[in-house]
Design a protein around this motif. Structure first.
Motif, short mmCIF file in Angstrom:
data_model
loop_
_atom_site.label_atom_id
_atom_site.label_comp_id
_atom_site.label_asym_id
_atom_site.label_seq_id
_atom_site.Cartn_x
_atom_site.Cartn_y
_atom_site.Cartn_z
N MET A 23 25.52 31.21 37.60
CA MET A 23 24.89 32.02 38.64
C MET A 23 25.82 32.12 39.85
O MET A 23 25.98 33.19 40.44
CB MET A 23 23.54 31.43 39.04
N GLN A 24 26.43 31.01 40.21
CA GLN A 24 27.36 31.01 41.34
C GLN A 24 28.52 31.97 41.07
O GLN A 24 28.93 32.72 41.96
CB GLN A 24 27.89 29.59 41.59
N LEU A 25 29.04 31.96 39.86
CA LEU A 25 30.14 32.84 39.50
C LEU A 25 29.74 34.31 39.63
O LEU A 25 30.51 35.13 40.12
CB LEU A 25 30.63 32.55 38.07
N ASN A 80 39.42 39.07 32.41
CA ASN A 80 40.42 38.26 33.12
C ASN A 80 40.30 38.40 34.64
O ASN A 80 41.11 37.85 35.37
CB ASN A 80 41.84 38.52 32.62
N ALA A 81 39.27 39.12 35.10
CA ALA A 81 39.01 39.21 36.53
C ALA A 81 38.44 37.90 37.07
O ALA A 81 38.39 37.69 38.27
CB ALA A 81 38.03 40.35 36.83
N ILE A 82 38.05 37.01 36.16
CA ILE A 82 37.57 35.69 36.57
C ILE A 82 38.42 34.62 35.89
O ILE A 82 38.98 34.86 34.81
CB ILE A 82 36.07 35.48 36.21
N ASP A 83 38.51 33.49 36.52
CA ASP A 83 39.27 32.37 35.96
C ASP A 83 38.35 31.63 34.99
O ASP A 83 37.41 30.96 35.41
CB ASP A 83 39.74 31.43 37.07
N LYS A 88 36.55 27.30 29.62
CA LYS A 88 37.12 27.04 28.29
C LYS A 88 37.39 25.55 28.07
O LYS A 88 37.17 25.03 26.99
CB LYS A 88 38.41 27.82 28.10
N SER A 89 37.88 24.88 29.11
CA SER A 89 38.22 23.47 28.98
C SER A 89 36.98 22.56 28.98
O SER A 89 37.08 21.39 28.65
CB SER A 89 39.15 23.03 30.11
N LEU A 103 33.42 42.23 32.82
CA LEU A 103 32.47 41.44 33.60
C LEU A 103 31.05 41.93 33.34
O LEU A 103 30.11 41.13 33.29
CB LEU A 103 32.77 41.51 35.09
N PHE A 104 30.90 43.23 33.17
CA PHE A 104 29.57 43.76 32.87
C PHE A 104 29.04 43.15 31.57
O PHE A 104 27.89 42.73 31.50
CB PHE A 104 29.59 45.29 32.76
#
Length: 178
Positions: A23-25, A80-83, A88-89, A103-104
């Motif tokens: 949610m924060q993202l 790739n607009a977000i890290d 993933k890790s 992102l959509f």
């Protein structure tokens, strides 16, 4: 309370969306990509009222318009607009499908949920008119039984949050209700 799910609620609808980090993202992306691009729009409806508090009935239409801007922009931003490295890790717990193209696509259920909440409110207003008691559209803890306690928090508690204070759904600390 580490496994709390966060989502959108309103109009009697409860939509589980993911973790507090997810949610924060979502709201970080709005803040980063849309607020600077459209500085004359009233983003505080989404980035403060909706993110930290709740939407008042008379704010729903304008908030829906802003969310349509977000949808349109997220459609042209690829994943790739977000890290996504920390997701993933496994450093950050997430329910997002980060392999989606845009992102959509990653946040598609957020848009669906928001729109459903607004549509439920509209339906109940059309059905019950002035007898309908507005159930605010907001971000909330959606994990049972914590949702039941969250729903009991008076709206005035949300109104009193300081500008730099984290939302109650983020902290997971439900205030005592007398």
């Amino acid at each position: 309370m580490n496994n709390l799910k966060i989502g959108f609620v309103g109009g009697g609808l409860i939509n589980n969306l993911g973790t507090n980090s997810d949610m924060q993202l979502f709201f970080d992306c709005i803040q980063f990509y849309l607020v600077p691009k459209y500085p004359d729009l009233r983003w505080s409806l989404l980035t403060d009222r909706f993110y930290r508090r709740y939407l008042k009935l008379n704010e729903l239409e304008q908030a829906a318009t802003l969310m349509r801007y977000v949808e349109a922009e997220f459609k042209i931003l690829d994943n790739n607009a977000i890290d996504i490295n920390e997701i993933k890790s496994g450093k950050i717990k997430s329910d997002l499908d980060i392999n989606q193209k845009s992102l959509f696509d990653i946040f598609c259920k957020y848009f669906e949920s928001f729109n459903e909440c607004i549509e439920y409110v509209k339906y109940y207003i059309s059905k019950y008119g002035n007898e309908y008691r507005y159930e605010p559209v907001r971000v909330a803890i959606t994990t049972i039984p914590y949702l039941m306690n969250y729903e009991q928090i008076p709206l005035s508690t949300f109104d009193k949050l300081n500008p730099n204070e984290k939302p109650i759904w983020w902290t997971g600390k439900i205030p005592n209700i007398d």
